[in-house]
Design a protein around this motif. Structure first.
Motif, PDB file in Angstrom:
ATOM      1  N   VAL A   6       0.351   6.025  -1.815  1.00 26.12           N
ATOM      2  CA  VAL A   6      -0.070   5.803  -0.425  1.00 26.12           C
ATOM      3  C   VAL A   6       1.127   5.450   0.442  1.00 26.12           C
ATOM      4  CG1 VAL A   6      -1.413   4.271   1.083  1.00 26.12           C
ATOM      5  CG2 VAL A   6      -2.436   5.176  -1.003  1.00 26.12           C
ATOM      6  N   ARG A  10       2.587   7.728   3.460  1.00 23.59           N
ATOM      7  CA  ARG A  10       2.689   7.172   4.818  1.00 23.59           C
ATOM      8  C   ARG A  10       4.118   7.246   5.344  1.00 23.59           C
ATOM      9  NH1 ARG A  10      -1.710   2.256   4.856  1.00 23.59           N
ATOM     10  NH2 ARG A  10      -3.491   3.652   5.142  1.00 23.59           N
ATOM     11  N   VAL A  71      -6.063   8.885   4.281  1.00 18.95           N
ATOM     12  CA  VAL A  71      -5.416   8.009   3.296  1.00 18.95           C
ATOM     13  C   VAL A  71      -5.918   6.582   3.468  1.00 18.95           C
ATOM     14  CG1 VAL A  71      -3.194   7.003   2.616  1.00 18.95           C
ATOM     15  CG2 VAL A  71      -3.388   9.456   2.978  1.00 18.95           C
TER      16      VAL A  71
END
Length: 165
Positions: A6, A10, A71
């Motif tokens: 994640v 990002r 996400v």
């Protein structure tokens, strides 16, 4: 989805969004200045090319923001809900729009001798590839729909089981 994945995704999304803002704020004006020097017979191409590029960057930004939201939903455990479809639909629409923009660029550049015919052919291939990505996301959307349906069914069965117990 792991915490590291994640964070990595990002970071990539932030870099892409920052890069797209750089393209919009710096590169497009520089390209516009360069296109001012076109031969008079190609001057009519300036505006369509700039509009297509700006809209193309906008489609990339829409995809990045939607992926960010998805996400976030994954991290919260809410991705298997009807709310996720909104973002998936936006991603599909953005890819279809991007494919149309690539085809439009090919159409704008095709007449005359502004670019070689091979470039127009390459743009057609890129448009087909981008459209293919939209179709892949559409297939993934169908998988999401199945997962949401199964999740809803599992919750219903769990509730029935709790009533029995």
């Amino acid at each position: 989805m792991g915490k590291l994945a994640v964070v990595a995704l990002r970071v990539v999304l932030v870099v892409l969004l920052a890069g797209s803002l750089f393209v919009q704020g710096v590169m497009v004006p520089l390209l516009a200045a360069d296109l001012n020097g076109l031969k008079p017979e190609y001057a009519h191409l300036r505006t369509p090319i700039l509009v297509i590029i700006v809209l193309g960057v906008l489609t990339a930004q829409v995809v990045a923001v939607c992926v960010w939201r998805l996400v976030t939903m994954v991290r919260r455990g809410t991705v298997f809900s009807h709310g996720a479809f909104r973002y998936v639909h936006l991603v599909i629409g953005a890819f279809v729009a991007a494919a149309c923009l690539v085809f439009a660029l090919g159409v704008v550049l095709a007449p005359g001798e502004a670019v070689a015919p091979g470039v127009v052919l390459l743009l057609g291939g890129v448009g087909v590839a981008v459209l293919g990505v939209a179709l892949v996301v559409l297939v993934l959307r169908m998988l999401l729909a199945q997962a949401v349906a199964r999740d809803i069914e599992a919750h219903r069965m769990q509730a029935e089981l709790e009533e029995v117990i």
